[in-house]
Design a protein around this motif. Structure first.
Motif: not given
Lengths: 270, 316, 257
Positions: C97-99, C102-103, C105-108, C194, C198-199
């Motif tokens: 899920x963490x991948x 962060x992905x 939020x970086x993309x969108x 979660x 969260x990001x």
């Protein structure tokens, strides 16, 4: 009909591309665009290397425990119905319905040094929470049902006539277990074990709470990725993320192979 | 190897499956345990094998009490309805399983397996896996696997139930011959009375956990001890308020002197056998079993009025 | 399997799940019912729960439609790359899920390479939830579509019914039970999610803070009893929703038969 089905295909592809495909591409693009050297540096930086090491240690401890538990629990549930097995059957799926954050919190409440159980353990000098045993417990909890969920339906389906036949042929229980039972569910167990491994390596929420998230000490790879990302070491974070993404793809490949093998052993030819 | 069953009872929870059942099975016989589902026939077979434990009573094999002997020491060949092939093992390894348990030498195992493969006509399939076999082949493999340990008794649970109707007849004949050649005491469980009469030389008819009648097939068919036996072993119809086998009735022209006048409602041709359904004015389904020639001679058709009576030869 | 074996199994499960859950419930009610009630009726708690439930429902609904369409394409359509589409559907199951977090939020997010920014809003949360729950919706429907008896559908089309009508009146009703059970699983997962959320959510209290994030914040502030209370509420809620969806799905499938 033709045009409508073409439109539907396009919509489906677009949805999956935007939601799943694009993120996957982005992980690798962000990780590898500065070159392989940079990826290598990121993964061997002291915090990430230590996180990878911890993740591997946790997986090496938790995976065998959960596989043994899953195999044993499935056999108990299917082949030896009792009060014990009914208790197992009801509770074993609970982790799938609970948020990992709640699992982490529940473990902290039970095993923290001021917790119900933890106080006694602390007296013995055993620290569970904010240490590796807590991480093992959290990983074990979130992945607890993954082996038995694969094995129970298969054991029910194949029944016990193979085992009984082996008994009529003179085999003792231990021999039957190793040469018949275990072999006939091997692929389902392997499938469940792969899911378990993926979950242990990838767990974030539950581990975040119980580990204390201490760099170089109690950070697993997922925690390290998150803290690098939050601390603007984006490059390093994405290197770790790409490593995990590659593991996920590997896991998916192994799963589809295991499923094919498992299916192959069924039904007669005619 | 003779089998003696003495006052055996078995219940599952509140369900009493066998009630103080006693039975004697002579050496070398081919016995069919016959009965409707829930009669306890499969349970009795599992008790003999030792796969299920008796609640009370004793079981003797060749004069030795084996009631408390575990399955693996009873030296019994057991074939399940689904054949229970070891799916992860090849045909030859399936057959060799029991020999390996007995720690026989590698050469001995190889030659024994080869011999059994040719006995069950699977020599060309030695290295196949069960999922590559047809149902009939899988069953023969299961038989060879059971025979490998040179069992004292062969127990077959509904062995033909999962086969196609066409293959079933062939396999029955083959099993009958195999049993005859090997001379091994064999017990077969079935719910199909025709199958039981075809293969076995002794029938045991069970109903609700007790034995209704034991005897050779022909004797039981001709001299049924109870109504249950009579109705289970062959078709019945009602005539004049009594139940009777439909081949014991005959049709004669309306002009004949004796018999009850009835109207034909249907004529069903089943190859050699022809069934003529008649309306005799009474309740119940009345039909007559005729041979093809008899039906041809009478040229029967629905709507026709004829007389129905009991055949002369069966009066005697 | 001996008595020893079974006791070991039960002991292991007790250590890993049973004792922690008992500790959780114990802490939730340490101050009695009033304290429990107080904890779950804090404005921040109510806002977080409301946001979580609404977005989870919206997610389950959108993915029910998208997932069914994708399953239909996977079963009925033929094109190059279909097996790739089929495999990629499971990626959210396998990807940590963490991948995903962060992905996405970086993309969108604010630095989006495609200039779409949905971070720090409920839309962002929903995108993350749509990602993680998509396989539930597709995989619930796909096997039913595969095994479906097409004679009913074919009969309808020979009677001159148009494809869309056929789908709505013939295919869809038989799919409803599996769509519902997929929605139930997706909803239960979404409520507790979660890592992927969260990001992109920004975690702003009263605004973009989801329930699991609120529980985490409470636990970091040392308010363990309140955290436990909200957890127990969320847990019961998830089980009830799962039960309701399961019940509806069984009920409808009985009526169809």
């Amino acid at each position: 009909m033709k045009r409508r089905s073409l439109a539907l295909r396009f919509v489906a592809l677009f949805y999956v591309a935007v939601l799943v495909g694009a993120p996957l591409v982005l992980v690798f693009q962000r990780a590898f665009s500065p070159g392989l050297d940079s990826v290598w540096h990121s993964l061997t930086a002291s915090d990430t290397a230590s996180a990878i090491r911890l993740t591997l240690v946790v997986a090496a401890i938790t995976l065998p425990l959960n596989v043994i538990f899953g195999v044993g629990a499935s056999l108990l549930i299917v082949r030896h119905p009792s009060k014990f097995s009914r208790l197992l059957d009801t509770l074993i799926d609970v982790p799938l319905a609970i948020s990992p954050i709640i699992i982490g919190l529940a473990l902290e409440l039970a095993y923290a040094s001021n917790g119900v159980f933890g106080r006694a353990l602390a007296h013995l000098g055993w620290q569970i929470i904010f240490s590796w045993p807590g991480i093992v417990l959290a990983s074990a909890a979130v992945s607890l049902p993954l082996v038995s969920r694969e094995m129970v339906p298969l054991l029910r389906e194949i029944g016990d006539s193979q085992e009984q036949t082996a008994a009529t042929l003179g085999a003792k229980p231990a021999r039957i277990f190793f040469t018949i039972t275990l072999r006939s569910v091997a692929w389902a167990a392997a499938y469940g074990a792969t899911l378990t491994l993926a979950r242990i390596i990838g767990e974030y929420g539950a581990v975040l709470i119980v580990s204390g998230n201490i760099t170089n000490k109690t950070q697993t790879l997922t925690l390290d990725i998150a803290s690098n990302f939050e601390n603007f070491a984006t490059q390093q974070g994405f290197a770790g993320a790409a490593l995990l993404a590659m593991i996920s793809i590997g896991v998916l490949i192994v799963l589809s192979l295991a499923k094919q093998r498992e299916r192959k052993n069924y039904e007669y030819h005619d | 190897m003779s089998i003696t069953i003495e006052k055996v009872s078995k219940s599952f929870g509140r369900d009493e499956v066998l009630r103080s059942l006693s039975l004697e099975i002579p050496t070398g016989s081919f016995t069919a345990l016959l009965g409707p589902s829930g009669s306890g026939k499969s349970t009795l077979l599992r008790l003999i094998a030792g796969l299920t434990k008796v609640d009370s009573g004793r079981i003797w094999l060749n004069g030795v009490d084996v009631t408390d002997v575990p399955v693996r020491e009873r030296q019994i060949g057991f074939c399940f309805q689904n054949y229970a092939p070891f799916r992860h093992l090849t045909v030859e390894k399936n057959i060799a399983y029991g020999l390996k348990v007995q720690r026989r030498g590698r050469r001995e195992i190889a030659s024994k397996v080869e011999e059994l493969l040719s006995l069950v006509q699977l020599s060309d399939f030695a290295t196949r896996y069960p999922h590559q076999l047809s149902g009939g082949q899988a069953q023969r493999m299961a038989l060879a696997r059971a025979l490998a340990i040179e069992p004292r008794v062969l127990l077959l649970d509904e062995p033909f139930a999962a086969l196609d109707a066409q293959v079933r007849g062939e396999v029955r004949t083959w099993v009958r011959k195999l049993q005859h050649d090997l001379g091994i005491t064999t017990i077969l469980v079935t719910h199909d009375q025709q199958e039981a009469m075809e293969v076995a030389d002794k029938l045991v008819l069970l109903n609700k956990g007790t034995i209704e009648q034991v005897g050779p097939p022909s004797q039981m068919y001709d001299e049924p001890a109870t109504d249950f036996v009579r109705s289970f072993l062959g078709p019945l119809t009602t005539f004049d308020g009594v139940s009777i086998r439909p081949h014991e009735l005959e049709l004669v022209p309306e002009s004949a002197s004796s018999g009850q006048v009835v109207t034909i409602t249907d004529v069903v041709r089943l190859g050699f056998e022809v069934r003529v359904v008649v309306d005799d004015g009474a309740d119940g389904f009345t039909w007559v079993q005729l041979t093809h020639d008899e039906a041809l001679l009478g040229n029967y058709a629905p709507g026709q009025r004829v007389r129905l009576r009991i055949r002369r030869e069966s009066h005697a | 399997m001996g008595w020893l074996g079974s006791s070991l199994l039960v002991t292991y499960m007790s250590l890993v799940i049973l004792i922690p859950v008992i500790a959780l419930v114990g802490h939730a009610f340490t101050g009695g019912l009033p304290a429990f009630w107080d904890a779950i009726t804090q404005t921040e708690a109510l806002d977080a729960i409301r946001l979580t439930v609404l977005v989870a429902f919206a997610t389950a609904f959108i993915n029910a439609i998208a997932g069914t369409a994708i399953a239909w394409v996977l079963v009925h359509d033929r094109f190059i790359g279909k097996s790739l589409l089929n495999s990629i559907i499971d990626l959210p199951f396998a990807l940590p899920t963490v991948v995903a977090g962060i992905t996405l939020v970086t993309l969108y997010g604010p630095y989006s390479p495609v200039h779409i920014n949905v971070a720090n809003s409920w839309v962002g949360i929903m995108v993350a939830l749509l990602f993680v729950t998509l396989p539930f919706n597709v995989r619930a429907v796909q096997p039913v579509l595969e095994s479906m008896d097409f004679s009913a559908e074919e009969a309808a089309s020979t009677l001159g019914s148009r494809p869309l009508r056929t789908f709505i009146y013939v295919t869809l009703p038989t799919l409803v039970p599996s769509i519902l059970s997929g929605m139930g699983l997706a909803f239960a997962r979404a409520i507790g999610e979660f890592g992927s959320v969260v990001f992109i959510s920004g975690n702003e209290p009263f605004h973009t803070e989801v329930a699991s994030s609120y529980i985490f914040a409470l636990s970091q502030d040392g308010e363990l009893n309140s955290a436990a209370a909200v957890s127990v509420f969320l847990l019961v809620f998830a089980l009830v929703v799962l039960g309701v969806f399961g019940f509806l799905s069984r009920r409808i499938s009985q009526r169809i038969q």
